[in-house]
Write an enzyme that holds these catalytic residues in place. Structure first.
Site, PDB file in Angstrom:
ATOM      1  N   ASN A   1       0.822  -1.205   0.000  1.00 29.73           N
ATOM      2  CA  ASN A   1       0.000   0.000   0.000  1.00 29.73           C
ATOM      3  C   ASN A   1       0.862   1.263   0.000  1.00 29.73           C
ATOM      4  O   ASN A   1       1.983   1.245   0.498  1.00 29.73           O
ATOM      5  CB  ASN A   1      -0.924   0.021   1.233  1.00 29.73           C
ATOM      6  N   VAL A   2       0.306   2.323  -0.555  1.00 28.66           N
ATOM      7  CA  VAL A   2       1.036   3.598  -0.631  1.00 28.66           C
ATOM      8  C   VAL A   2       0.372   4.657   0.251  1.00 28.66           C
ATOM      9  O   VAL A   2       0.782   5.804   0.257  1.00 28.66           O
ATOM     10  CB  VAL A   2       1.089   4.103  -2.099  1.00 28.66           C
TER      11      VAL A   2
ATOM     12  N   HIS B   1       5.841  -0.368  -2.797  1.00 28.94           N
ATOM     13  CA  HIS B   1       5.347   0.367  -3.966  1.00 28.94           C
ATOM     14  C   HIS B   1       5.394   1.874  -3.758  1.00 28.94           C
ATOM     15  O   HIS B   1       4.693   2.622  -4.433  1.00 28.94           O
ATOM     16  CB  HIS B   1       3.913  -0.079  -4.301  1.00 28.94           C
TER      17      HIS B   1
ATOM     18  N   SER C   1      -4.743  -9.630  -3.133  1.00 30.88           N
ATOM     19  CA  SER C   1      -5.214 -10.635  -4.094  1.00 30.88           C
ATOM     20  C   SER C   1      -4.054 -11.500  -4.565  1.00 30.88           C
ATOM     21  O   SER C   1      -4.250 -12.505  -5.241  1.00 30.88           O
ATOM     22  CB  SER C   1      -5.866  -9.931  -5.287  1.00 30.88           C
TER      23      SER C   1
ATOM     24  N   ASN D   1      -8.421 -12.800   4.684  1.00 35.46           N
ATOM     25  CA  ASN D   1      -9.034 -12.229   3.478  1.00 35.46           C
ATOM     26  C   ASN D   1     -10.440 -12.806   3.354  1.00 35.46           C
ATOM     27  O   ASN D   1     -10.603 -14.021   3.464  1.00 35.46           O
ATOM     28  CB  ASN D   1      -8.188 -12.631   2.248  1.00 35.46           C
TER      29      ASN D   1
END
Ligand code: APR
Length: 236
Positions: free
Chosen positions: A87-88, A104, A175, A199
């Site tokens: 995540n960013v 990322h 995912s 999940n």
């Protein structure tokens, strides 16, 4: 006892930030190829920045949720605990996590395409789109990794090293389809880690998971935290 939490967009879903590939995912409304690639950016920097500015405003209004907070608590409790995130949004850090590897990049980071100057700009909305470099006036880009770009080497190397050394590897809200990040759970498994997945949906990683909590991050992580404390003691 090394514990790794590997997170994807799903851990921020309960903070109101859309995931990429879910039913209401970002890629449903926007086509990744038209926005999250260097080609798209240089073809139309204004369009790409409008999308990132919209996401930055969304994230600025979001709060870390129970899932982020449990991981921050686990870092305090277990000396050898790390978060590796795709995540960013920076919500792990806002929840109090300090040992966070961002594979990322970070949506609050901006980098000049001319002089390379990199800094954090937390203004949302941005006063000017596309934003310009404070040093040379050149075009700024978001400090995130786009499709087709390589990940920050130091972050990637550390992430692979930690995954290979992990005793417990908890995979939350991803995912598991975007490489090389998606390779990490398999690295951990091959090197003897217990793999735990949190999940609501099945993913390719479900196949190698030793334990699965088929529920959302905040609920599942409460149980994972208890499980690890009971199984490995509170000093991990
Ligand atoms: N709790 C836990 N998981 C959830 C929740 C929730 N409340 N809601 C959704 N999920 C799960 C979905 O079932 C899905 O498996 O989170 C996952 C989100 O998957 P993606 O949207 O593909 O996000 P992610 O895996 O992080 O994408 C990886 O792709 O677009 C690029 O760079 C981007 O980092 C991103 C990468």
């Amino acid at each position: 006892m090394k514990i790794i939490a590997f997170t994807g967009a799903g851990i921020s879903a309960e903070s109101g930030i859309p995931t990429f590939r879910g039913k209401d995912g970002l890629w449903k409304k926007f086509r990744a190829e038209e926005l999250a690639t260097p080609e798209a950016f240089f073809r139309d920097p204004k369009l790409v920045w409008e999308w990132y500015d919209w996401r930055r405003q969304l994230i600025a209004k979001a709060e870390p949720n129970e899932g982020h907070k449990i991981l921050a608590k686990m870092e305090e409790e277990f000396p050898d605990f790390y978060v590796i995130t795709q995540n960013v949004d920076g919500l792990h850090q806002r929840a109090g996590s300090k040992k966070v590897i961002e594979l990322h990049g970070n949506i609050w980071k901006v980098r000049c395409v001319e002089c390379g100057h990199e800094t954090y700009d937390y203004r949302a909305p941005l006063p000017e789109i596309p934003p310009k470099c404070e040093k040379c006036g050149g075009l700024l880009r978001p400090g995130v990794v786009w499709f087709g770009e390589s990940l920050p080497l130091d972050a990637l190397e550390e992430a692979f090293r930690l995954s290979r050394e992990a005793d417990v590897f908890v995979v939350i809200g991803t995912s598991g389809v975007v490489y090389p990040a998606a390779q990490l759970p398999y690295e951990a498994k091959e090197h003897g880690a217990e793999v735990i997945e949190v999940n609501p949906d099945e993913t390719p990683i479900s196949r190698i998971a030793d334990k699965i909590y088929r529920e959302k991050a905040s609920t599942g992580l409460k149980k994972v935290y208890q499980y690890i404390k009971e199984r490995y003691g509170s000093k991990g």
